[in-house]
Design an enzyme around this catalytic site. Sequence first.
Site, short mmCIF file in Angstrom:
data_model
loop_
_atom_site.label_atom_id
_atom_site.label_comp_id
_atom_site.label_asym_id
_atom_site.label_seq_id
_atom_site.Cartn_x
_atom_site.Cartn_y
_atom_site.Cartn_z
N GLU A 35 0.90 -1.31 0.09
CA GLU A 35 -0.02 -0.15 -0.05
C GLU A 35 0.81 1.15 0.13
O GLU A 35 1.84 1.31 0.87
CB GLU A 35 -0.95 -0.04 1.10
CG GLU A 35 -2.32 0.24 0.99
CD GLU A 35 -2.87 -0.58 0.17
OE1 GLU A 35 -3.11 -0.41 -0.98
OE2 GLU A 35 -3.62 -1.58 0.45
N HIS A 36 0.63 2.32 -0.76
CA HIS A 36 1.29 3.42 -1.08
C HIS A 36 2.72 3.21 -1.54
O HIS A 36 3.81 3.86 -1.19
CB HIS A 36 1.41 4.15 0.19
CG HIS A 36 -0.06 4.90 0.67
ND1 HIS A 36 -0.49 6.00 0.00
CD2 HIS A 36 -1.09 4.18 1.31
CE1 HIS A 36 -1.62 6.14 0.44
NE2 HIS A 36 -1.87 5.13 1.22
N ASP A 38 3.03 2.06 -4.81
CA ASP A 38 3.04 2.22 -6.22
C ASP A 38 3.65 3.53 -6.89
O ASP A 38 4.53 3.45 -7.82
CB ASP A 38 1.77 2.07 -6.78
CG ASP A 38 0.89 2.96 -6.38
OD1 ASP A 38 0.93 3.72 -5.47
OD2 ASP A 38 -0.60 2.75 -6.96
N SER A 69 -25.30 8.63 -16.24
CA SER A 69 -24.92 7.71 -15.09
C SER A 69 -26.16 7.02 -14.43
O SER A 69 -27.23 7.68 -13.77
CB SER A 69 -24.23 8.70 -13.77
OG SER A 69 -24.08 7.87 -12.60
N ALA A 123 -14.92 3.11 -0.86
CA ALA A 123 -14.44 2.01 0.14
C ALA A 123 -13.21 1.50 0.13
O ALA A 123 -12.80 0.81 0.48
CB ALA A 123 -15.60 0.71 -0.08
N GLY A 124 -12.08 2.20 -0.81
CA GLY A 124 -10.92 1.91 -1.07
C GLY A 124 -10.67 0.66 -2.09
O GLY A 124 -9.87 0.06 -1.94
N SER A 128 -13.30 4.30 -9.09
CA SER A 128 -12.78 5.13 -10.28
C SER A 128 -12.02 4.77 -11.25
O SER A 128 -12.25 4.90 -12.47
CB SER A 128 -12.36 6.41 -9.55
OG SER A 128 -11.23 6.22 -8.85
N ASP A 173 -4.34 0.70 -9.26
CA ASP A 173 -5.87 0.63 -9.30
C ASP A 173 -5.89 0.16 -10.80
O ASP A 173 -6.68 -0.77 -11.01
CB ASP A 173 -6.43 1.64 -8.76
CG ASP A 173 -6.18 1.89 -7.32
OD1 ASP A 173 -5.43 0.97 -6.75
OD2 ASP A 173 -6.56 2.89 -6.79
C1 GLA Z 1 -5.14 4.36 -4.05
C2 GLA Z 1 -4.33 4.81 -5.29
C3 GLA Z 1 -3.32 3.93 -5.69
C4 GLA Z 1 -2.41 3.52 -4.45
C5 GLA Z 1 -3.43 3.14 -3.04
C6 GLA Z 1 -2.42 3.09 -1.98
O1 GLA Z 1 -5.82 3.43 -4.24
O2 GLA Z 1 -5.31 5.17 -6.29
O3 GLA Z 1 -2.57 4.41 -6.68
O4 GLA Z 1 -1.32 4.47 -4.24
O5 GLA Z 1 -4.12 4.36 -2.87
O6 GLA Z 1 -1.71 2.01 -2.08
#
Ligand code: GLA
Length: 386
Positions: A35-36, A38, A69, A123-124, A128, A173
Amino acid sequence: MKLTIDDVRSRFIKHFDGSTGSVYASPGRINLIGEHTDYNNGFVFPGAVEQGIIAEIKPNGTRKVDAYSIDLKDRTQFDLDDEKGPSATWARYIYGVCREMMALGVPVQGFNTAFAGDVPLGAGMSSSAALESTFAFALNDLFGENKVEKMELARVGQRTEHKYVGCNCGIMDQAISVLGKKGQLLRLDCRSGEYAYFPWEPKGYQLVLVNSCVKHELAGSPYNERRLQCEHVAEIIKQSHPEVESLRDATMEMLDEVQGKITGDEYKRARYVIGEVERVLAVCDALQHGDYEMVGKMMYETHYGLSKEYEVSCEELDFLNDIAKEEGVTGSRIMGGGFGGCTINLVANELADHFKKTVVEKFEAKYGKKPIVIDVVIGDGSRKLC
Ligand code: GLA
């Protein structure tokens, strides 16, 4: 309820001239670990999910895009040659993708479209990116003879976030949304763009998301600030270690050397990232040996780092993580950008039912609202449905 082609097609027929077009889909994602990392050029280890976006699209012989939409019940038109584009955020994703595909030389023409999604928003799980990938993939197919390769389609989505929405996200993503494969996780090297698929067949375990329903929006959040802090630390380290282009190349020793030249927050952010890059590789290795206890241990370490060092957690997510620990869940952590959204949990099958029930009860007792439990099924990436 799972979104179907008919849910979208019926609205497309209703809102346009009664004819049908082509239907495309792209998924949201989970991320097992990484996570974080990329945008720090490190590794990530995501998988596509079954939930995603479905869009019906039909060229309309003009230079205008007419988009509906279904979820928001909102309709917008924009001209492909307009420099400013629409103001509604959902429409800016589509506009940005059109413009970036045009910049790659794809002769995009006007079209009508209706679309809907079943990825929970905020929701992560990258709703998008699913939207961007759906349109990038579709425009490539409808107007570009599929000449743009998949990783470039992912970059189209990423550039859309940067230039039209204001989120300086990494590539994870969009890459997994385009490249996802049923039953496979993807280990992606975000520096070289190289990737490898790893079968996700956990013997005796399952992945469960718990959505805190604390909504997050990355554009306008401290996400961009985190990225700047990481880049600043990498620059400082580079002064004495010219080979360091990003935190991916840095070690804890290098970080300690520059501690006096950076802020305390920057030190903590970089510490988390350097550790996380190593954890992704350790998890890939552990998976190959079927060592799920190790995978889980790393997930808890990531949660700690995201909460205490990277500081992208919130009270509700920390509480969900505590419950997982109390209930003997093998691994648990915040998933995605943070500031809300889901935890991802690696749960032994025999504990799963009890955990899913208990986590809802305990969360509701504390916050007065139920979190949403989602069973993860690893699905396919961008595709044409009909
Ligand atoms: C979001 C961003 C990704 C990544 C994550 C954290 O989803 O779109 O590029 O940085 O946060 O891992």
